[in-house]
Design an enzyme around this catalytic site. Structure first.
Site, mmCIF file in Angstrom:
data_model
loop_
_atom_site.group_PDB
_atom_site.id
_atom_site.type_symbol
_atom_site.label_atom_id
_atom_site.label_comp_id
_atom_site.label_asym_id
_atom_site.label_seq_id
_atom_site.Cartn_x
_atom_site.Cartn_y
_atom_site.Cartn_z
ATOM 1 N N LYS A 196 -5.470 2.374 10.074
ATOM 2 C CA LYS A 196 -6.994 2.499 9.532
ATOM 3 C C LYS A 196 -7.711 1.309 10.403
ATOM 4 C CE LYS A 196 -6.090 0.982 5.415
ATOM 5 N NZ LYS A 196 -4.739 0.862 5.270
ATOM 6 N N ARG A 208 -8.722 -0.822 -3.732
ATOM 7 C CA ARG A 208 -7.329 -0.526 -3.864
ATOM 8 C C ARG A 208 -6.760 0.305 -5.082
ATOM 9 N NH1 ARG A 208 -4.574 -3.278 0.295
ATOM 10 N NH2 ARG A 208 -5.867 -4.919 1.489
ATOM 11 N N ARG A 261 5.317 -4.041 15.053
ATOM 12 C CA ARG A 261 4.002 -4.343 15.277
ATOM 13 C C ARG A 261 4.012 -5.737 15.791
ATOM 14 N NH1 ARG A 261 -0.847 -3.305 11.031
ATOM 15 N NH2 ARG A 261 0.655 -4.525 9.714
ATOM 16 N N ARG A 321 3.815 -10.512 12.154
ATOM 17 C CA ARG A 321 3.291 -10.995 10.984
ATOM 18 C C ARG A 321 4.454 -10.920 9.839
ATOM 19 N NH1 ARG A 321 -2.051 -7.683 9.560
ATOM 20 N NH2 ARG A 321 -0.744 -7.323 7.675
ATOM 21 N N ARG A 331 5.689 -3.341 0.229
ATOM 22 C CA ARG A 331 4.202 -3.084 0.462
ATOM 23 C C ARG A 331 4.143 -1.524 0.381
ATOM 24 N NH1 ARG A 331 2.619 -5.141 6.175
ATOM 25 N NH2 ARG A 331 0.600 -4.456 5.599
#
Length: 322
Positions: free
Chosen positions: A14, A89, A128, A160, A171
């Site tokens: 996104k 959300r 990532r 992260r 998640r």
């Protein structure tokens, strides 16, 4: 004008797609996370409220986030649209956002859903890496072998904490529970447009752009239709009734056609038949007269001959007696 919301699981891309649309069309990317960090850094009134909540280890309320969004969309660069990323959300946030956008006269044009498989999401998130200086996002699967620094400024890349595999599963579970219902919500409103999120970056960007620029479909015109196969599966009676109806219609059409044929054919025949009996009747009457006359003549002849024979016989008998 481009007023859109981006939906998609963590790792669907996104943020990357929002930046590309923003660079091409000049509309700002409005990320709830970025808004919170910016407000806290600038020390605004909403930023102070958000900081006190986050310092207490609690979630920032929807009212604070909506206040930040209202403030951001009031700036000049959002006059021609915006790209909302990370908000809403859940359904409650979606309803609150809709009320806010209607109030400020900037209703949504579309909601773009980046559709990506779970195995692809796991690979993207776990691989990532981010540059802490410029924020550029990389992936170890696409980086040259052994590369660990940013190509732009040489800063060491980092992972992260929420991109570690043990956290990714949680998640994705949260996304399924909270955010996926938004797909059905916006679909009913006629705003949802699904975009295949896998493939080359340029290909995905082209799909996103085409979906973002497509004309919105009014909710009143959105209709869910069943295919013939679905209708048959759900209603077996329809399946059995259709052949009967077809057979009945065929029989009816055959009967009509046969009646039409007999009507057209019977008219000339009936005229011929009506003439034929008349001709036959005259011939029969003539033959009957002839036969009756012949019979009468034969009977007269027989009557004439019979007495003569008897008379001839009688004298002979008398002669024999004498």
């Amino acid at each position: 004008m481009m007023r859109i919301v981006l939906l998609g699981a963590p790792g669907s891309g996104k943020g990357t797609q929002a930046q590309r649309l923003m660079g091409k069309y000049g509309v700002p990317q409005v990320s709830s996370g970025d808004l919170l960090r910016d407000a806290v850094a600038r020390g605004t009134e909403l930023g102070k409220q958000a900081k006190s909540v986050m310092d207490a280890g609690q979630l920032v309320s929807d009212d604070i986030v909506l206040g930040l969004i209202r403030e951001r969309l009031s700036r000049a660069d959002a006059a021609n649209g915006f790209i909302l990323d990370g908000f809403p959300r859940n359904i409650d946030q979606a309803n609150s956002l809709n009320a806010l956008l209607e109030e400020i006269g900037q209703p949504l044009d579309a909601v773009l859903l980046l559709d990506v498989r779970n195995e692809t999401l796991m690979q993207r998130l776990a691989g990532r890496r981010i540059c802490p200086k410029c924020g550029t996002v990389y992936n170890i699967h696409s980086l040259p072998a052994g590369a660990t620094t940013c190509e732009k400024d040489g800063t060491e890349l980092y992972q992260r904490p929420d991109d570690k595999e043990e956290v990714i599963g949680k998640r994705l579970a949260v996304y399924d529970q909270q955010t996926k219902p938004l797909i059905e919500h916006y679909s009913k409103l006629g705003l949802l447009r699904k975009v295949a999120g896998e493939g080359e970056l340029e290909e995905v960007s082209e799909r996103m752009e085409a979906a973002a620029l497509a004309k919105p479909v009014p909710a009143s015109k959105v209709k869910v239709t069943k295919t013939p196969a679905q209708a048959k599966r759900k209603n077996p009676a329809v399946k059995s009734a259709k052949p009967a109806a077809k057979g009945a219609s065929k029989a009816a059409s055959k009967a009509k056609s046969s009646k039409a044929k007999t009507k057209t054919k019977s008219k000339p025949k009936s005229a011929a038949k009506s003439k034929a009996p008349a001709a036959k009747g005259k011939a029969a009457r003539k033959s009957a007269k002839k036969s009756s006359k012949a019979a009468a003549r034969s009977t007269k002849k027989a009557a004439r001959k019979a007495p003569a024979k008897k008379a001839a016989r009688r004298p002979t008998k008398a002669r024999k007696k004498k």
